[in-house]
Design a protein around this motif. Structure first.
Motif, PDB file in Angstrom:
ATOM      1  N   MET A 183     -72.684   9.499 -15.827  1.00 18.05           N
ATOM      2  CA  MET A 183     -74.056   9.471 -14.708  1.00 18.05           C
ATOM      3  C   MET A 183     -73.973   7.888 -14.985  1.00 18.05           C
ATOM      4  O   MET A 183     -75.179   7.560 -14.370  1.00 18.05           O
ATOM      5  CB  MET A 183     -74.722  10.056 -16.211  1.00 18.05           C
ATOM      6  N   LEU A 184     -73.278   6.875 -15.710  1.00 19.78           N
ATOM      7  CA  LEU A 184     -74.295   5.265 -16.079  1.00 19.78           C
ATOM      8  C   LEU A 184     -73.580   5.218 -15.136  1.00 19.78           C
ATOM      9  O   LEU A 184     -73.540   4.184 -14.287  1.00 19.78           O
ATOM     10  CB  LEU A 184     -73.479   4.871 -17.532  1.00 19.78           C
ATOM     11  N   LEU A 185     -72.081   5.574 -14.388  1.00 16.98           N
ATOM     12  CA  LEU A 185     -71.495   5.293 -13.661  1.00 16.98           C
ATOM     13  C   LEU A 185     -72.172   5.097 -12.369  1.00 16.98           C
ATOM     14  O   LEU A 185     -71.847   4.424 -11.621  1.00 16.98           O
ATOM     15  CB  LEU A 185     -69.637   5.408 -13.597  1.00 16.98           C
ATOM     16  N   SER A 186     -72.602   6.361 -12.391  1.00 17.93           N
ATOM     17  CA  SER A 186     -73.336   6.369 -10.900  1.00 17.93           C
ATOM     18  C   SER A 186     -74.722   6.090 -11.006  1.00 17.93           C
ATOM     19  O   SER A 186     -74.386   5.412  -9.814  1.00 17.93           O
ATOM     20  CB  SER A 186     -73.872   7.873 -11.034  1.00 17.93           C
ATOM     21  N   ALA A 187     -75.309   5.681 -11.826  1.00 18.20           N
ATOM     22  CA  ALA A 187     -76.465   4.336 -11.803  1.00 18.20           C
ATOM     23  C   ALA A 187     -76.043   3.618 -11.308  1.00 18.20           C
ATOM     24  O   ALA A 187     -76.759   2.098 -11.096  1.00 18.20           O
ATOM     25  CB  ALA A 187     -77.123   4.317 -12.809  1.00 18.20           C
ATOM     26  N   ALA A 188     -74.697   3.151 -11.212  1.00 17.33           N
ATOM     27  CA  ALA A 188     -74.267   1.606 -11.983  1.00 17.33           C
ATOM     28  C   ALA A 188     -73.794   1.540  -9.888  1.00 17.33           C
ATOM     29  O   ALA A 188     -73.721   0.137  -8.955  1.00 17.33           O
ATOM     30  CB  ALA A 188     -72.780   1.382 -12.104  1.00 17.33           C
ATOM     31  N   THR A 189     -73.524   2.557  -9.739  1.00 21.10           N
ATOM     32  CA  THR A 189     -73.407   1.923  -7.110  1.00 21.10           C
ATOM     33  C   THR A 189     -74.440   3.122  -7.205  1.00 21.10           C
ATOM     34  O   THR A 189     -74.287   3.078  -5.893  1.00 21.10           O
ATOM     35  CB  THR A 189     -72.250   3.308  -7.736  1.00 21.10           C
ATOM     36  N   CYS A 190     -75.734   2.852  -7.844  1.00 25.78           N
ATOM     37  CA  CYS A 190     -76.590   3.198  -6.781  1.00 25.78           C
ATOM     38  C   CYS A 190     -77.711   2.567  -5.801  1.00 25.78           C
ATOM     39  O   CYS A 190     -76.448   1.036  -5.900  1.00 25.78           O
ATOM     40  CB  CYS A 190     -77.921   3.268  -7.717  1.00 25.78           C
ATOM     41  N   HIS A 218     -80.261   1.414  -5.296  1.00 22.84           N
ATOM     42  CA  HIS A 218     -81.364  -0.009  -5.579  1.00 22.84           C
ATOM     43  C   HIS A 218     -81.066  -0.708  -6.083  1.00 22.84           C
ATOM     44  O   HIS A 218     -80.754  -0.395  -7.635  1.00 22.84           O
ATOM     45  CB  HIS A 218     -82.344   1.564  -5.935  1.00 22.84           C
ATOM     46  N   PRO A 219     -80.945  -1.679  -5.495  1.00 20.38           N
ATOM     47  CA  PRO A 219     -80.137  -2.951  -6.601  1.00 20.38           C
ATOM     48  C   PRO A 219     -80.979  -2.898  -8.032  1.00 20.38           C
ATOM     49  O   PRO A 219     -79.915  -3.347  -8.740  1.00 20.38           O
ATOM     50  CB  PRO A 219     -81.606  -4.011  -5.668  1.00 20.38           C
ATOM     51  N   ALA A 220     -82.282  -2.662  -8.196  1.00 22.69           N
ATOM     52  CA  ALA A 220     -83.038  -2.799  -9.603  1.00 22.69           C
ATOM     53  C   ALA A 220     -82.049  -1.641 -10.434  1.00 22.69           C
ATOM     54  O   ALA A 220     -81.770  -1.615 -12.316  1.00 22.69           O
ATOM     55  CB  ALA A 220     -84.144  -2.901 -10.180  1.00 22.69           C
ATOM     56  N   VAL A 221     -81.870  -0.752 -10.243  1.00 20.96           N
ATOM     57  CA  VAL A 221     -81.449   0.371 -10.725  1.00 20.96           C
ATOM     58  C   VAL A 221     -79.539   0.395 -11.393  1.00 20.96           C
ATOM     59  O   VAL A 221     -79.529   0.182 -12.338  1.00 20.96           O
ATOM     60  CB  VAL A 221     -80.963   2.024 -10.466  1.00 20.96           C
ATOM     61  N   ARG A 222     -79.450  -0.581 -10.167  1.00 26.14           N
ATOM     62  CA  ARG A 222     -77.539  -1.021 -10.281  1.00 26.14           C
ATOM     63  C   ARG A 222     -77.693  -2.142 -11.388  1.00 26.14           C
ATOM     64  O   ARG A 222     -76.727  -1.343 -12.534  1.00 26.14           O
ATOM     65  CB  ARG A 222     -77.493  -1.169  -8.828  1.00 26.14           C
ATOM     66  N   THR A 223     -78.144  -3.112 -11.373  1.00 25.43           N
ATOM     67  CA  THR A 223     -78.735  -4.300 -12.163  1.00 25.43           C
ATOM     68  C   THR A 223     -79.049  -3.707 -13.551  1.00 25.43           C
ATOM     69  O   THR A 223     -77.736  -3.614 -14.883  1.00 25.43           O
ATOM     70  CB  THR A 223     -79.635  -4.978 -11.301  1.00 25.43           C
ATOM     71  N   SER A 257     -75.275 -12.513  -3.977  1.00 23.41           N
ATOM     72  CA  SER A 257     -76.653 -12.802  -3.760  1.00 23.41           C
ATOM     73  C   SER A 257     -77.051 -11.309  -5.215  1.00 23.41           C
ATOM     74  O   SER A 257     -77.933 -11.189  -5.484  1.00 23.41           O
ATOM     75  CB  SER A 257     -78.121 -12.874  -3.043  1.00 23.41           C
ATOM     76  N   ASP A 258     -75.748 -10.435  -4.998  1.00 24.77           N
ATOM     77  CA  ASP A 258     -76.736  -9.303  -5.745  1.00 24.77           C
ATOM     78  C   ASP A 258     -76.962  -9.551  -7.667  1.00 24.77           C
ATOM     79  O   ASP A 258     -76.272 -10.219  -7.841  1.00 24.77           O
ATOM     80  CB  ASP A 258     -75.724  -8.146  -5.742  1.00 24.77           C
ATOM     81  N   GLN A 259     -77.594  -8.905  -7.914  1.00 26.82           N
ATOM     82  CA  GLN A 259     -78.422  -9.216  -9.993  1.00 26.82           C
ATOM     83  C   GLN A 259     -76.924  -8.901 -10.267  1.00 26.82           C
ATOM     84  O   GLN A 259     -77.179  -8.574 -11.962  1.00 26.82           O
ATOM     85  CB  GLN A 259     -79.524  -8.306  -9.885  1.00 26.82           C
ATOM     86  N   ALA A 260     -76.288  -7.817  -9.618  1.00 29.55           N
ATOM     87  CA  ALA A 260     -75.601  -6.240 -10.466  1.00 29.55           C
ATOM     88  C   ALA A 260     -74.460  -7.639 -10.857  1.00 29.55           C
ATOM     89  O   ALA A 260     -73.702  -7.001 -11.729  1.00 29.55           O
ATOM     90  CB  ALA A 260     -75.657  -5.669 -10.403  1.00 29.55           C
ATOM     91  N   ILE A 261     -73.757  -8.529 -10.134  1.00 28.39           N
ATOM     92  CA  ILE A 261     -72.521  -9.384  -9.724  1.00 28.39           C
ATOM     93  C   ILE A 261     -72.514  -9.841 -11.808  1.00 28.39           C
ATOM     94  O   ILE A 261     -71.047  -9.287 -11.724  1.00 28.39           O
ATOM     95  CB  ILE A 261     -72.655 -10.693  -9.399  1.00 28.39           C
TER      96      ILE A 261
END
Length: 76
Positions: free
Chosen positions: A1-8, A10-15, A54-58
Protein backbone atom coordinates in the motif's frame (compact mmCIF):
# COMPACT_ATOMS: atom_id res chain seq x y z
CA UNK A 1 0.00 0.00 0.00
CA UNK A 2 2.77 2.45 0.91
CA UNK A 3 4.69 1.72 -2.28
CA UNK A 4 1.49 2.28 -4.26
CA UNK A 5 1.19 5.73 -2.70
CA UNK A 6 4.84 6.39 -3.53
CA UNK A 7 4.03 5.94 -7.22
CA UNK A 8 0.76 7.92 -7.11
CA UNK A 9 0.16 10.52 -9.82
CA UNK A 10 -0.76 13.15 -7.21
CA UNK A 11 2.47 14.94 -6.24
CA UNK A 12 1.49 15.68 -2.62
CA UNK A 13 0.49 12.06 -1.95
CA UNK A 14 3.64 10.76 -3.62
CA UNK A 15 5.88 13.10 -1.61
CA UNK A 16 4.25 12.26 1.73
CA UNK A 17 4.55 8.56 0.96
CA UNK A 18 8.28 8.93 0.32
CA UNK A 19 8.77 10.81 3.60
CA UNK A 20 6.94 7.99 5.38
CA UNK A 21 9.22 5.46 3.70
CA UNK A 22 12.28 7.47 4.82
CA UNK A 23 11.03 7.20 8.39
CA UNK A 24 10.44 3.45 8.04
CA UNK A 25 13.94 2.76 6.72
CA UNK A 26 15.87 5.16 8.93
CA UNK A 27 16.84 2.27 11.22
CA UNK A 28 17.80 -1.30 10.49
CA UNK A 29 14.39 -2.79 11.16
CA UNK A 30 11.87 -5.30 9.92
CA UNK A 31 10.04 -2.43 8.17
CA UNK A 32 13.17 -1.53 6.23
CA UNK A 33 13.77 -5.14 5.28
CA UNK A 34 10.16 -5.55 4.17
CA UNK A 35 10.29 -2.45 1.97
CA UNK A 36 13.62 -3.52 0.50
CA UNK A 37 12.19 -6.92 -0.35
CA UNK A 38 8.97 -5.57 -1.81
CA UNK A 39 10.18 -3.29 -4.56
CA UNK A 40 11.26 -0.01 -2.99
CA UNK A 41 14.36 0.02 -5.21
CA UNK A 42 12.19 -0.40 -8.32
CA UNK A 43 9.97 2.44 -7.08
CA UNK A 44 13.02 4.69 -6.64
CA UNK A 45 14.26 3.90 -10.15
CA UNK A 46 10.77 4.51 -11.51
CA UNK A 47 10.55 7.88 -9.79
CA UNK A 48 14.00 8.93 -10.97
CA UNK A 49 13.31 7.98 -14.59
CA UNK A 50 9.78 9.39 -14.92
CA UNK A 51 9.87 12.73 -13.10
CA UNK A 52 11.85 15.91 -13.44
CA UNK A 53 14.26 17.33 -10.89
CA UNK A 54 11.63 19.70 -9.47
CA UNK A 55 9.49 16.82 -8.15
CA UNK A 56 9.34 17.18 -4.36
CA UNK A 57 9.48 13.39 -3.94
CA UNK A 58 13.05 13.20 -5.25
CA UNK A 59 14.69 14.27 -1.97
CA UNK A 60 13.00 11.68 0.27
CA UNK A 61 13.54 8.98 -2.36
CA UNK A 62 17.27 9.73 -2.42
CA UNK A 63 17.36 9.69 1.40
CA UNK A 64 15.60 6.31 1.31
CA UNK A 65 18.23 5.00 -1.06
CA UNK A 66 20.96 6.28 1.24
CA UNK A 67 19.45 4.61 4.31
CA UNK A 68 18.95 1.29 2.54
CA UNK A 69 22.39 1.30 0.96
CA UNK A 70 23.93 1.48 4.42
CA UNK A 71 22.02 -1.65 5.45
CA UNK A 72 22.93 -5.30 4.96
CA UNK A 73 23.99 -6.41 1.48
CA UNK A 74 21.02 -8.79 1.41
CA UNK A 75 18.75 -5.77 0.97
CA UNK A 76 20.32 -4.89 -2.37
Amino acid sequence: MLLSAATCVHPAVRTEAWWTIVHCVSELSEDAQTLAGNGVFDAIVGLMTTTDASDQAILPAVRTLGHLSSGPLSWM
